[in-house]
Scaffold this motif. Structure first.
Motif, PDB file in Angstrom:
ATOM      1  N   ASP A 236       0.824  -1.215   0.000  1.00  0.00           N
ATOM      2  CA  ASP A 236       0.000   0.000   0.000  1.00  0.00           C
ATOM      3  C   ASP A 236       0.861   1.269   0.000  1.00  0.00           C
ATOM      4  N   HIS A 239       3.473   3.228  -5.075  1.00  0.00           N
ATOM      5  CA  HIS A 239       2.564   3.827  -6.064  1.00  0.00           C
ATOM      6  C   HIS A 239       3.330   4.222  -7.318  1.00  0.00           C
ATOM      7  N   ILE A 250      -3.739  12.462  -4.210  1.00  0.00           N
ATOM      8  CA  ILE A 250      -4.458  11.265  -3.759  1.00  0.00           C
ATOM      9  C   ILE A 250      -3.478  10.245  -3.177  1.00  0.00           C
ATOM     10  N   THR A 251      -2.355  10.067  -3.844  1.00  0.00           N
ATOM     11  CA  THR A 251      -1.344   9.115  -3.376  1.00  0.00           C
ATOM     12  C   THR A 251      -0.820   9.512  -1.990  1.00  0.00           C
ATOM     13  N   SER A 253      -2.292  11.210   0.296  1.00  0.00           N
ATOM     14  CA  SER A 253      -3.337  10.918   1.267  1.00  0.00           C
ATOM     15  C   SER A 253      -3.356   9.416   1.569  1.00  0.00           C
ATOM     16  N   ALA A 254      -3.178   8.588   0.546  1.00  0.00           N
ATOM     17  CA  ALA A 254      -3.218   7.131   0.737  1.00  0.00           C
ATOM     18  C   ALA A 254      -2.071   6.636   1.621  1.00  0.00           C
ATOM     19  N   ASP A 257      -2.490   9.248   5.355  1.00  0.00           N
ATOM     20  CA  ASP A 257      -3.715   9.272   6.155  1.00  0.00           C
ATOM     21  C   ASP A 257      -4.190   7.841   6.402  1.00  0.00           C
ATOM     22  N   ARG A 258      -3.447   7.114   7.182  1.00  0.00           N
ATOM     23  CA  ARG A 258      -3.765   5.710   7.458  1.00  0.00           C
ATOM     24  C   ARG A 258      -3.221   5.376   8.842  1.00  0.00           C
TER      25      ARG A 258
END
Lengths: 355, 355
Positions: A236, A239, A250-251, A253-254, A257-258
């Protein structure tokens, strides 16, 4: 109403210069008349043929200067079978790496009395083919390119006919060509070793589209370096995509933000890095960042950008060297030269994982 | 042993491709044999001449595809009197403004089936002349250039013969050509008005070498804008020179390390701005900075760069538009188009004089 360049079909109608019609450039005949010599003598001087006396040569050269005569290279190249042109096909001159490459080739070309044709692919294999075929129809002596298509076999007849091909940044396939490549694996190794030395283990990897050779080499090196340090790669955090402002946002955040966010980012090319910096500017996290590729103002950012720098200039000069060696022997087997890269420490890669 | 490109003489020896010798490209004759048609028919199809039946055209095109035949453009251009090439002569593709320009022209050229030759002047009038003469010997249909020399009269025979010349950033002299220029005076006005609104009066002006047209226009506009605000220009705060790291460092010291230091700097081009930022990074003063020309990462600096941005893209598209209109009428009188500029406020230009 400006032309919408991208959307137009490839029709040759737009170029309608009247060269040839209403010709008022001085002719070789006028040079001969002014110099008081035979037409054949002017032709010999222009084409640098032997057996013209220094006196006649001087007379002709004086007349050429007075009349501002320039020989028609189209005619000369047909006679000589070489065109004195070098084609350069790269991603984009807006990309500083390729701008440096184009600049180095142009400097060399000028010093050798050649000219450079530059075409851009935007990493589109069809464009690569179109641009290259447009160029080879003009019979360049050499082609320096950063291939994106799966094969460059379409160039084979031209390579067979003596065109020297040297690739830069990526190798060619389906033709005999030399290649100048960066030490991608070595650079990624340096970056990972550096981040791990600062205590990082959750290192996100943001790379370019996997169609690009360097993107593939670098992500393979990332996995190998992590394995060497006995760290399992969290998929995860990996990317690969064409860098756009929206996509990288977006990447980020991925990977951040986890529950277990990345504490460091390895950004694997200059365009991705610019977008990562843009995306991080709107966030509060303090995340370490190492970039593969330096940025022009990387030293002026706060913190400064820690980067693995490629030397576009050394790569370009190496390509030119290979090209000059290849020109007399266009059928020699292809050679590959790896150019070293260098980690420069400026602050962004030294942020610890705890913060 | 890499070639020292800059120092070499302009000898054409380095290009020794064997095109022509040992030719193994498919010939027009082979295409005719494969298609089962007369050689003349192939020639007609290749040159898009009328009066060839659709059936014969299809046969020839199929044979062309099978054999991977590409027509020799050198031969075609001699017959047609136009070359489908556009020459671009600019300062440097390492300069983002000119990189954008080159990119826009390349995109357009591809859409029209033309190719682009790019040459660099490095703001040296002799280089400009050498590069242009090298290019015009290849008979481009059009020349898009940013002139640096005092006169471009040396191009007159080629303009007379139908080559369309459009200049960008600066006008040409001694030839009929169109020009696309930025609104230099308007941009400087905006910058000065903005700084004065923040309370500044001691505004240092750092510009490029006065041989450059834009450098001259902008410093004249600076003096006019200061006069409009009834502020006497302190000549010790006005510095015009080629931007180098060392030179700008000395200049910064001259305008800041004095009894009445400048409280603001108007930096009049992108290369000067990059060096000013580099120089300021090593200093403690908080001085306002407005740049004429934006930088690629200007939004990521702290504070962000307040800049008057030129639209290289609009300027390039305007140049292309003028070129396409000029091609059918190469002798029409020259036109000048001024392209607006825009002040973007990001922080560096809003630092007050008191700090």
């Amino acid at each position: 109403m400006l032309t919408g360049a991208r959307s137009e079909a490839r029709t040759p109608v737009s170029i309608t210069g009247v060269n040839g019609a209403g010709q008022r450039r001085p002719t070789m005949k006028e040079v001969a008349a002014r110099a008081g010599v035979a037409l054949k003598t002017v032709s010999r001087v222009v084409n640098e043929e032997p057996n013209v006396s220094p006196e006649l040569t001087a007379k002709v050269q004086a007349a050429i200067k007075e009349l501002n005569y320039t020989p028609n290279e189209s005619a000369r190249m047909l006679r000589r079978g070489k065109t004195g042109t070098i084609a350069v096909v790269i991603r984009d001159i807006g990309d500083p790496f390729f701008a440096s490459l184009g600049r180095a080739v142009e400097l060399w070309a000028r010093s050798s009395g050649s000219v450079v044709m530059i075409g851009l692919t935007d990493e589109d294999p069809e464009r690569e083919r179109d641009v290259c075929l447009e160029f080879v129809a003009r019979r360049p002596d050499a082609l320096i390119m950063a291939p994106i298509g799966e094969t460059q076999e379409y160039l084979a007849p031209h390579v067979d006919a003596g065109m020297a091909v040297v690739t830069i940044d990526r190798p060619a396939h389906g033709i005999e060509a030399d290649a100048v490549l960066a030490d991608n694996a070595g650079g990624i190794d340096q970056a990972i070793d550096h981040l791990i030395r600062q205590g990082h283990r959750r290192i996100a990897y943001l790379g370019d589209d996997e169609r690009i050779f360097t993107a593939r080499e670098r992500v393979v090196a990332y996995r190998a370096a992590m394995a060497r340090h006995r760290i399992d790669v969290d998929e995860d955090l990996v990317h690969l995509s064409e860098p756009t402002t929206e996509g990288i946002g977006i990447t980020l955040s991925a990977v951040l933000d986890r529950p277990e966010p990345a504490t460091a980012i390895l950004s694997a090319n200059n365009m991705t890095t610019a977008e990562v910096l843009r995306g991080m500017a709107g966030r509060r996290d303090r995340v370490a960042l190492v970039s593969f590729d330096d940025l022009a103002l990387g030293d002026l950012l706060s913190p400064g950008l820690t980067a693995v720098a490629q030397s576009a200039d050394v790569m370009a000069r190496t390509a030119i060297q290979l090209m000059t060696e290849r020109l007399p022997e266009p059928h020699r087997p292809g050679r590959t030269v790896r150019v070293p890269v260098k980690l420069t420490i400026r602050g962004s890669g030294e942020i610890p994982p705890s913060s």
